[in-house]
Design a protein around this motif. Sequence first.
Motif, short mmCIF file in Angstrom:
data_model
loop_
_atom_site.label_atom_id
_atom_site.label_comp_id
_atom_site.label_asym_id
_atom_site.label_seq_id
_atom_site.Cartn_x
_atom_site.Cartn_y
_atom_site.Cartn_z
N LYS A 39 22.55 7.08 -22.26
CA LYS A 39 22.60 7.74 -20.96
C LYS A 39 21.40 8.67 -20.82
O LYS A 39 21.04 9.39 -21.76
N ALA A 40 20.80 8.65 -19.64
CA ALA A 40 19.71 9.57 -19.29
C ALA A 40 18.61 9.58 -20.35
O ALA A 40 18.07 10.64 -20.70
N GLY A 41 18.31 8.42 -20.91
CA GLY A 41 17.27 8.33 -21.93
C GLY A 41 17.72 8.76 -23.30
O GLY A 41 16.90 8.78 -24.24
N LEU A 42 19.00 9.10 -23.47
CA LEU A 42 19.52 9.51 -24.77
C LEU A 42 20.30 8.34 -25.36
O LEU A 42 21.28 7.86 -24.77
N VAL A 43 19.87 7.87 -26.50
CA VAL A 43 20.53 6.75 -27.18
C VAL A 43 20.99 7.23 -28.55
O VAL A 43 20.17 7.67 -29.37
N CYS A 44 22.28 7.17 -28.79
CA CYS A 44 22.82 7.65 -30.06
C CYS A 44 24.19 7.05 -30.30
O CYS A 44 24.75 6.37 -29.43
N THR A 45 24.74 7.30 -31.47
CA THR A 45 26.08 6.86 -31.85
C THR A 45 26.87 8.09 -32.26
O THR A 45 26.47 8.82 -33.18
N LEU A 46 27.99 8.32 -31.59
CA LEU A 46 28.83 9.48 -31.85
C LEU A 46 30.05 9.07 -32.67
O LEU A 46 30.58 7.97 -32.50
N ILE B 201 37.08 2.78 -24.43
CA ILE B 201 37.68 3.22 -25.69
C ILE B 201 37.85 2.06 -26.67
O ILE B 201 38.33 2.27 -27.78
N HIS B 202 37.47 0.84 -26.27
CA HIS B 202 37.61 -0.29 -27.18
C HIS B 202 36.83 -0.08 -28.47
O HIS B 202 37.33 -0.31 -29.57
N GLU B 203 35.58 0.34 -28.32
CA GLU B 203 34.74 0.54 -29.51
C GLU B 203 35.29 1.67 -30.37
O GLU B 203 35.27 1.57 -31.61
N ALA B 204 35.78 2.73 -29.75
CA ALA B 204 36.29 3.86 -30.52
C ALA B 204 37.50 3.46 -31.35
O ALA B 204 37.65 3.91 -32.50
N MET B 205 38.37 2.62 -30.81
CA MET B 205 39.56 2.21 -31.54
C MET B 205 39.26 1.13 -32.58
O MET B 205 40.01 0.97 -33.54
N GLU B 206 38.18 0.41 -32.39
CA GLU B 206 37.84 -0.66 -33.31
C GLU B 206 36.88 -0.19 -34.41
O GLU B 206 37.10 -0.46 -35.59
N GLN B 207 35.81 0.52 -34.02
CA GLN B 207 34.77 0.90 -34.97
C GLN B 207 34.77 2.38 -35.31
O GLN B 207 34.00 2.81 -36.18
N GLN B 208 35.59 3.18 -34.63
CA GLN B 208 35.62 4.63 -34.84
C GLN B 208 34.31 5.31 -34.49
O GLN B 208 33.97 6.37 -35.02
N THR B 209 33.53 4.67 -33.61
CA THR B 209 32.28 5.23 -33.14
C THR B 209 32.15 4.98 -31.64
O THR B 209 32.87 4.16 -31.06
N LEU B 210 31.20 5.66 -31.02
CA LEU B 210 30.90 5.48 -29.61
C LEU B 210 29.38 5.35 -29.46
O LEU B 210 28.64 6.27 -29.83
#
Length: 261
Positions: A75-82, A62-71
């Motif tokens: 995983k499983a060949g899926l690369v994205c930013t939520l 959750i470090h990235e979520a609290m710092e950048q508001q993104t994730l």
Amino acid sequence: AKLAPRSILTTGCGTTSAGLTCSAVKDNGEWTLEAGALVLADKGVCCIDEFGAIKAGDRAAIHEAMEQQTLSVAKAGLVCTLAARCAVMACANPKGGVFDSRADLSVNTSLPPSLLSRFDVILVVVDAPDASWDRAVSAQILNSSIRPGCGSLDPLDDGDERPAKRKRVAPRPKAWSLDRLRRYVAYVREQFKPTLGDDAARVVEAYYARQRRGAAAASGRATIRMLESLVRLAQAHARLCCRPECNAQDAVVACLLVDKS
């Protein structure tokens, strides 16, 4: 959480990084991503109980979520930013069930300073024996069981009289309903995007410089994250007061909140 347009409540017991972020699920031969608590709470509030019970490796997610508001997900060949544009409210118990006022907060909660510094406000609630506070709490609980129209127990009673003869006060004015308060919060969030005024900027700058020179710098708390927290808190107070610009009062309130946390 009931005031936010969207809120997610979870507990740290048994929570994994996939439950907080997202998990990869294979359905009909294809991999898909299922959103976790932080993603589901986008533009809302994510409440996490028993925060200290989450494993250290899972908490790091959750470090990235609290710092950048993104994730960032791979995983499983899926690369994205939520998107995870949510406020995080967490609750943790002290180590061993007893809070040691002489020890640092990271020692009491077993949470690393890198994670604690990502919270704008940290409130320590200590259940210390206090006669006046105990009477106020008991009056608040007992008032919910008193028949309507019969008044209520006065939480400010000095307690000299016997409990059966405690003073009663007239019914208080009716408070805002939860629905009205929710609509007010939604209105100010949508209509007001406050900017930092000159007076507010000077107050925040002076407080931050003072913290950098004091004990907060030695503990590693006086960082750029503290400055960002001060700005967010000042803007939030101005938004509640329906102001388009933060003034000195908003900055002072933000400094007091950070100073007491």
